[in-house]
Each structure stands twice: as C-alpha cells, then as structure tokens.
Design a protein around this motif. Structure first.
Motif, PDB file in Angstrom:
ATOM      1  N   LYS A 132     -68.629-110.993 -72.551  1.00 22.04           N
ATOM      2  CA  LYS A 132     -69.887-110.573 -72.336  1.00 22.04           C
ATOM      3  C   LYS A 132     -69.872-109.260 -71.314  1.00 22.04           C
ATOM      4  N   TRP A 348     -75.116-113.916 -69.624  1.00 23.25           N
ATOM      5  CA  TRP A 348     -75.334-114.488 -70.880  1.00 23.25           C
ATOM      6  C   TRP A 348     -75.771-116.066 -70.547  1.00 23.25           C
ATOM      7  N   LYS A 349     -76.749-116.670 -71.088  1.00 22.32           N
ATOM      8  CA  LYS A 349     -77.240-117.929 -71.269  1.00 22.32           C
ATOM      9  C   LYS A 349     -77.011-118.616 -72.543  1.00 22.32           C
ATOM     10  N   GLU A 350     -76.011-119.614 -72.900  1.00 27.26           N
ATOM     11  CA  GLU A 350     -75.749-120.041 -74.164  1.00 27.26           C
ATOM     12  C   GLU A 350     -76.675-121.326 -74.098  1.00 27.26           C
TER      13      GLU A 350
END
Length: 442
Positions: A132, A348-350
């Motif tokens: 990221k 980042w949010k997965e």
C-alpha cells in the motif's frame, strides 16, 4: 603511537545488466567485484518459458485459498508438513495452474507469485515497505519508463522492485544505497530470485558504512575511492598505499587518534563496502529520489544538486514528529530549494465478499465439514457420501444449493495498524545552492 594498519578498499565497475545467482554470503566472503562467471547464461523469463525450473520461487495454493511461497526449487529437496510430503522434482516441468499432490493426496495448484505477495512473504532481515505504501510512493515519484532513480534505504528490496517495475526500459537506471551490508545482500538475492531475475538488470547496489553521503560524494566526483585519513604529522595517508609510517596514526573526525580496537573495527566494517566507480557522466541528475532513512533531513541539502529541477523527492517517515522536525529544520536553514507538496498516510481496508449457506435452507441437504466445507450428501452418481468420505470437492461455495445461497460482505477481521507517512518534496529552483548552505554540506 600506534602503528598504521594498511586498509584495502574494494572498488569495481558498475554491476552487469544481466542477473546472476549467488547464495547469501557472510561479510567476510564478499568478492571485490560482483560479476557473473563465464559459465553463467541468462535465464529465460517466465514469459519466454513459463514451465517451472530448478531455482524458481513460486506459490502453492490449496483448495482453502492458502497461498504459500516455496523455493528456490532444488533437486532432491522435499517439503514436509501435516498434509504430506512433496518434492521439488514434482514441480519442475509443470506449468502455472497445474496441480501437484502430496503422498497423502492433498492437492496444490502452482502459480508465479505476484510482486505484492512476494515482497510480503520473502525472507528479509529488515522491515519492509508494504504494497500500500510502495505503490503510493511510485505514484508520488512520478516514475516513467527509462527514468534514472536514486533510492536510499534498500532494506529487503521490496521498494527497489516496485521502482524498477515502473522504470524498466532501455536506458533506465536505479542506484540503491544501504548502510547495512547484510541487508543489501539479502535484497540483491531477493530481486534475483523473483521471476528469474527479471527486474535485476539496470540496478546498481551501493553498500557503504559512510551511508548515503559517502555515495553522494562518489556520484558528484568528490570521492574517487581513496580513503584519505589524516595522520598525526598533518599529511594525508591513503588506505590503498603499502607504505607504512610508524609515526602516523589514524585520526577520528574530532581530531583524536583512533585506538587499535577502533582501527580494527574500522577495517572490518569498511572492507565490506561496495563503492563502484561513478557509472554516470559528470553533472548527471536523477528524475526522482526515494528515501527511507531514520534521519532524512541530514541529506536533503547534499541531494539537492543530484535532482533535476521540478522533480519529486519522496520520503518514507514513520512518525509525524519526524516530518514536523524536517519542516522546521528547512525553515530554520532558510532553504527554499524544496517545496512540501504532499504528506499522506495510506490506509487499505480489505473486504470479504463471498457466498455462504443459509443454515435453515441446507439442513438435510448438505453436510458442513471441517473449515466450513460444505459437502453434498450424495455424490454426482447418486451414491450417498459417507461422513468420513474424502470425495474430491471444489470450494465450499460451489456446493451450496442455489436456493440456499446467502452473501457475506464485510471488512476482513484483520488489525490494520499504522505503517508510515509519505512526504513528497519538489525541487522548485534551478541548480544552485547558496554559499552558506554549500559550506554547511561540505
């Protein structure tokens, strides 16, 4: 007075443009010039020959979606775990997406690793820049094919590969610097093993206990490879000269003579430096510069002449206090050669988006096995599937009846912590530094 101990300096030409493979070497076994042997031949890239060969690093993927890095492949080597034994010889000659089995019947599919998963799972001795941050840094560096880039803080080579992937083209060049010899060697090996060294051509590794400033002096022509040490008689003693003067001593930066122990330590550390001849013409400047250092501000003025006007310099900093200290330092120095363009933190949010069985609708129609596997109570030929059956099946979601499918959409249950900040500076003036600032950096 202590006698002068002769010190040998390793210098060599820039690294060749084709990759070569060597094991990780200890500091005492580094060759003076890194060059392939006459028997080394360039290996075809996976695009030219996709079948797996000895020396390749690849991904094993099981039917649960668990991806594991394996390699480099070696003849006669086997991999053992709770689901069976698999030999490297079974993999050699296979194509990507082919299947291999352990002696207990567990199946894996074979894949070439993506750059993201390779950088996060490969062996390392230093903390990495996560995908990221690395991809965002490439964006801020404004890279393009054929660019010339300077990187300080090689680490395990992850950011090095992201930069190289963006600039690799005829005429491109990447100089990467690290103060730790073992980190640089590990990074070089990691890059050579990814996709058969596809990103290795065009990278020059610099290893200097003098840090980035020593390499800057080499790149600007102020350091020609002779280790000048002031003697007690006021003359300069060259480290590569064989003449020994019993009246000469090595002096520290503060003018004090070094002890025998300090001289010994200096010899052992500097003997492992890899400082090449300057591979660039006089006056060469970089299109972009990337810094991942504990103290970035100490080299900003030194780097100023090496960066083209109106081009970015990107810094990776862990704490906001470091950024504030750097900005205050630039203001105190009254140096307007850089403009702070952006300061960003990447998050980042997965999410998990997958099908699931509605329990009230599957009761009596399927059996939920280990790890949430959903196995039909009858096989494709109508026979009943026994509770202990090992009948091959695909993913759990493939066995859910259509009228019993539900959907799960939610963030993964993974803690996402802070990694660092990215700071983009831009050189906003022509190539000049005031006499006051020049005297500070000399």
């Amino acid at each position: 007075m202590a006698s002068l101990i002769r010190h040998s300096r390793r210098t060599g030409a820039s690294l060749p443009l084709r990759s070569f493979t060597h094991p990780i070497r200890s500091a005492s076994t580094i060759s003076p010039v890194l060059a392939p042997s006459e028997n080394d031949t360039p290996r075809p890239t996976p695009r030219e020959e996709p079948r797996f060969q000895y020396g390749d690093v690849l991904i094993l993927n099981d039917n649960k979606g668990d991806r594991r890095l394996i390699g480099p492949l070696k003849k006669g080597i086997s991999r053992d775990n709770h689901i069976g034994r698999m030999t490297h010889d079974q993999i050699v000659g296979k194509m990507p997406m082919d299947t291999v089995e352990t002696h207990k019947g567990a199946k894996y599919t074979l894949h070439w690793p993506t750059l993201d998963e390779y950088c996060t799972t490969v062996k390392r001795q230093a903390s990495i820049m996560y995908p990221k941050d690395a991809t965002s840094a490439v964006h801020l560096l404004d890279l393009f094919p054929g660019a010339h880039v300077l990187e300080a803080g090689t680490g395990n080579g992850s950011m090095t590969m992201y930069i190289q992937r963006a600039i690799m083209a005829p005429g491109s060049h990447l100089d990467t610097v690290d103060i730790r010899n073992e980190h640089s060697l590990q990074a070089e090996q990691n890059i050579e093993r990814f996709w058969r060294g596809m990103y290795r051509p065009g990278i020059t590794f610099w290893r200097s206990v003098g840090g980035l400033q020593r390499v800057i002096r080499r790149l600007t022509g102020k350091d020609h490879g002779l280790d000048g040490l002031h003697s007690g008689m006021g003359e300069v003693v060259r480290g590569d000269e064989k003449t020994q003067d019993s009246e000469s001593v090595w002096m520290s930066k503060d003018g004090k003579p070094l002890t025998d122990l300090e001289i010994k330590r200096k010899q052992l550390t500097e003997a492992n430096e890899i400082l090449h001849k300057n591979p660039h013409p006089v006056g060469h400047q970089y299109d972009s510069i990337s810094l991942d250092l504990p103290d970035c501000k100490s080299v900003l003025l030194d780097l100023y002449p090496l960066l083209k006007p109106d081009r970015p310099l990107v810094l990776y900093m862990v704490n906001m206090s470091q950024i504030l200290e750097m900005v205050q330092w630039l203001r105190k120095k009254n140096f307007d050669g850089y403009t702070v363009e952006k300061v960003i933190e990447v998050d980042w949010k997965e999410w998990s988006v997958r099908s699931a069985a509605v329990r009230s609708k599957v009761k009596g129609r399927v059996r939920v096995g280990g790890f949430g596997d959903i196995i039909p109570l009858t096989t494709s030929n109508g026979a009943e599937s026994a509770p202990g059956s090992t009948t091959p099946h695909t993913l759990a979601s493939d066995n859910i009846p259509d009228d019993a499918v539900g959907w799960i959409c939610r963030p993964l249950h993974m803690p996402v912590g802070h990694t660092g900040f990215l700071v983009q500076l831009r050189k906003n003036s022509a190539d000049h530094v005031s006499e006051e600032h020049a005297s500070e950096t000399s």
